[in-house]
Design an enzyme around this catalytic site. Structure first.
Site, PDB file in Angstrom:
ATOM      1  N   LYS A 204       0.820  -1.209   0.000  1.00 42.70           N
ATOM      2  CA  LYS A 204       0.000   0.000   0.000  1.00 42.70           C
ATOM      3  C   LYS A 204       0.862   1.271   0.000  1.00 42.70           C
ATOM      4  CE  LYS A 204      -4.254  -1.954   0.909  1.00 42.70           C
ATOM      5  NZ  LYS A 204      -3.959  -3.371   0.914  1.00 42.70           N
TER       6      LYS A 204
HETATM    7  C1  PLP Z   1      -4.583  -4.502   0.456  1.00 39.64           C
HETATM    8  C2  PLP Z   1      -3.863  -5.800   0.468  1.00 39.64           C
HETATM    9  C3  PLP Z   1      -4.154  -6.824  -0.472  1.00 39.64           C
HETATM   10  C4  PLP Z   1      -5.268  -6.720  -1.484  1.00 39.64           C
HETATM   11  O1  PLP Z   1      -5.018  -5.760  -2.480  1.00 39.64           O
HETATM   12  P1  PLP Z   1      -6.212  -5.209  -3.395  1.00 39.64           P
HETATM   13  O2  PLP Z   1      -5.638  -4.089  -4.140  1.00 39.64           O
HETATM   14  O3  PLP Z   1      -7.282  -4.769  -2.421  1.00 39.64           O
HETATM   15  O4  PLP Z   1      -6.682  -6.333  -4.246  1.00 39.64           O
HETATM   16  C5  PLP Z   1      -3.375  -7.971  -0.453  1.00 39.64           C
HETATM   17  N1  PLP Z   1      -2.387  -8.136   0.462  1.00 39.64           N
HETATM   18  C6  PLP Z   1      -2.099  -7.184   1.380  1.00 39.64           C
HETATM   19  C7  PLP Z   1      -1.010  -7.443   2.363  1.00 39.64           C
HETATM   20  C8  PLP Z   1      -2.807  -5.990   1.425  1.00 39.64           C
HETATM   21  O5  PLP Z   1      -2.513  -5.049   2.343  1.00 39.64           O
END
Ligand code: PLP
Length: 464
Positions: free
Chosen positions: A113
């Site tokens: 993120k």
């Molecule tokens: C947010 C997240 C996901 C999922 O990603 P999306 O973009 O919502 O599909 C997968 N793994 C981790 C560790 C995350 O923080």
């Protein structure tokens, strides 16, 4: 480049206008009017670029209302060794032949993120400064989004963050990452309830338009186009690292929840990046896997959403999925509107048959798969993967065809999800330098009942 809604509103909006907005006014998501096509000569030129300069080139195709020198400076400041720990920013880690991890989790909060949120923080500060405005970000988190947003926005002029989290539900590491921040513009609000209560409060505040305007409430959730376009960059960066020439193709396996990460891969493919297949990996919450196998989209209620050991993928209504469906259905906004307003839908056989042309396939992973994958990867390769990455890796290994290069996106580091690492390996996860003992730092948070009025009162008394 101008932006339009997936639900038929074709009013053309500029990038900086949609940057500060959430959904389009008709309830749709913003999409670029068209995808810029990257030709062979451009691809060849980009191959030699540093990550920040590659980011600048790609973002420039989508952002034409920020001065070139400013955008370039923002990219260089954000995508630096100082923030992401290496000059490669997203280095590859090879596993067995034909399979490698794309390391996306070396930012400040150890999850992918950060890749987009760090850019979003810089763009918000830039644009708010230019407009002489302030923004109060209200969000709900089960862990990763909240910490990434807070670390990206801390100390930024004109921005305050009010982040709701469910009491006692995050891992101790995730709690420490958020609650140890002492910046005056960061407000951790611990709600006496579960994640859905937090989400409902955010929605209720968002629906109170008078309050929202009076207090300039904004969001940082994954439907923001700026987050998506930031993620497009690492698909290109990973491709250049995994290949020697632009004739080669690679596939990506993506642990998916809200469909934001893999949707960025779809955008990269539409731009002309030579991507063979996009492998969508889900956990026990397998709405997306069901869709790619059957053509039926059946979002589930909160009560039917399982709590799993890859909690950031415990999502039953993938908010970015509408963007892909918009492209799949030939950008027919009226049809997309009808489908998503209805909620659940099934594609016609003809529409379903088009999916293959977009490269998508899918698979599913459950707790036992996760544990087995973590154990096996540690035993064979001495690489420790987190639970979400393990879901992606399990599905990648299952679906990989002979000769195919499969790049698995590493979405978090194992330090964030220690309990399952202990279960799989009987030891503590590795912890990068600088994170030792963060659980013992002083914590700063306010506890509130799961009540919209209580949250509104808190915001009113903490904005001037
Ligand atoms: C947010 C997240 C996901 C999922 O990603 P999306 O973009 O919502 O599909 C997968 N793994 C981790 C560790 C995350 O923080």
């Amino acid at each position: 480049m101008k932006y339009v809604s997936t639900r038929g509103d074709t009013t053309e909006r500029a990038f900086c206008d949609i940057l500060l907005e959430g959904l389009a006014p008709d309830g749709g998501l913003y999409m670029p009017q068209r995808y810029p096509r990257v030709d062979a000569a451009t691809l060849a030129r980009w191959r030699g670029l540093a990550y920040a300069d590659l980011a600048f080139e790609i973002l420039s195709l989508y952002i034409d209302d920020i001065a070139v020198t400013d955008l370039c400076a923002i990219c260089r400041r954000v995508y630096s060794r100082h923030v992401f720990g290496s000059d490669a920013i997203t280095p590859l880690k090879s596993l067995e032949p034909g399979v490698a991890l794309v390391a996306l989790s070396n930012g400040p909060t150890l999850a992918f993120k950060d890749m987009a949120m760090q850019l979003l923080g810089a763009l918000f500060e830039y644009e708010l400064g230019r407009r002489g405005q302030t923004l109060n970000i209200l969000g709900a988190t089960s862990g990763d989004t909240g910490s990434a947003a807070e670390h990206a926005m801390r100390g930024k002029r004109g921005i305050r963050v009010f982040m709701l989290s469910p009491q006692g539900r995050m891992s101790p590491f995730q709690q420490a990452q958020m609650f140890s921040l002492q910046d005056a513009n960061i407000h951790n609000l611990v709600v006496e309830g579960v994640f859905d209560d937090c989400q409902d409060i955010v929605k209720a505040v968002g629906n109170d338009l008078a309050f929202k305007r009076a207090h300039r409430i904004g969001t940082v959730n994954s439907i923001n186009w700026a987050r998506l376009v930031a993620q497009v960059v690492y698909y290109f960066a990973a491709y250049f690292q995994a290949t020697k020439a632009n004739g080669e193709k690679v596939s990506f396996a993506v642990p998916s929840g809200n469909f934001g990460n893999i949707c960025a891969g779809h955008v990269a493919r539409m731009m002309g990046l030579p991507i063979e297949r996009l492998v969508c990996a889900t956990n026990e919450n397998d709405v997306l896997d069901e869709f790619f196998r059957s053509g039926s989209y059946r979002p589930r209620a909160a009560a039917e959403t399982h709590e799993t050991s890859s909690p950031s993928m415990d999502i039953s209504k993938a908010s970015n999925f509408e963007r892909f469906v918009y492209d799949l259905l030939g950008r027919d906004g009226a049809r997309v509107k009808a489908l998503f307003e209805h909620g659940a839908f099934t594609l016609s056989p003809d529409e379903f048959a088009r999916i293959a042309g977009f490269g998508f396939v899918s698979g599913r992973s459950a707790h036992a798969d996760r544990v087995a994958t973590i154990r096996d990867t540690w035993a064979r390769q001495q690489v420790m993967v987190d639970t979400h990455t393990a879901d992606g890796l399990k599905v990648a290994r299952e679906l990989r065809r002979p000769g195919e290069t499969m790049l698995v996106l590493e979405t978090a580091l194992p330090a964030k999800f220690a309990a399952t690492i202990r279960e799989a390996l009987g030891r503590e996860p590795e912890r990068p330098p600088g994170f030792e003992g963060i659980e013992n730092l002083p914590k700063r948070f306010t506890r509130l009942p799961a009540d919209v009025q209580a949250v509104k009162r808190y915001i009113e008394t903490h904005v001037e």
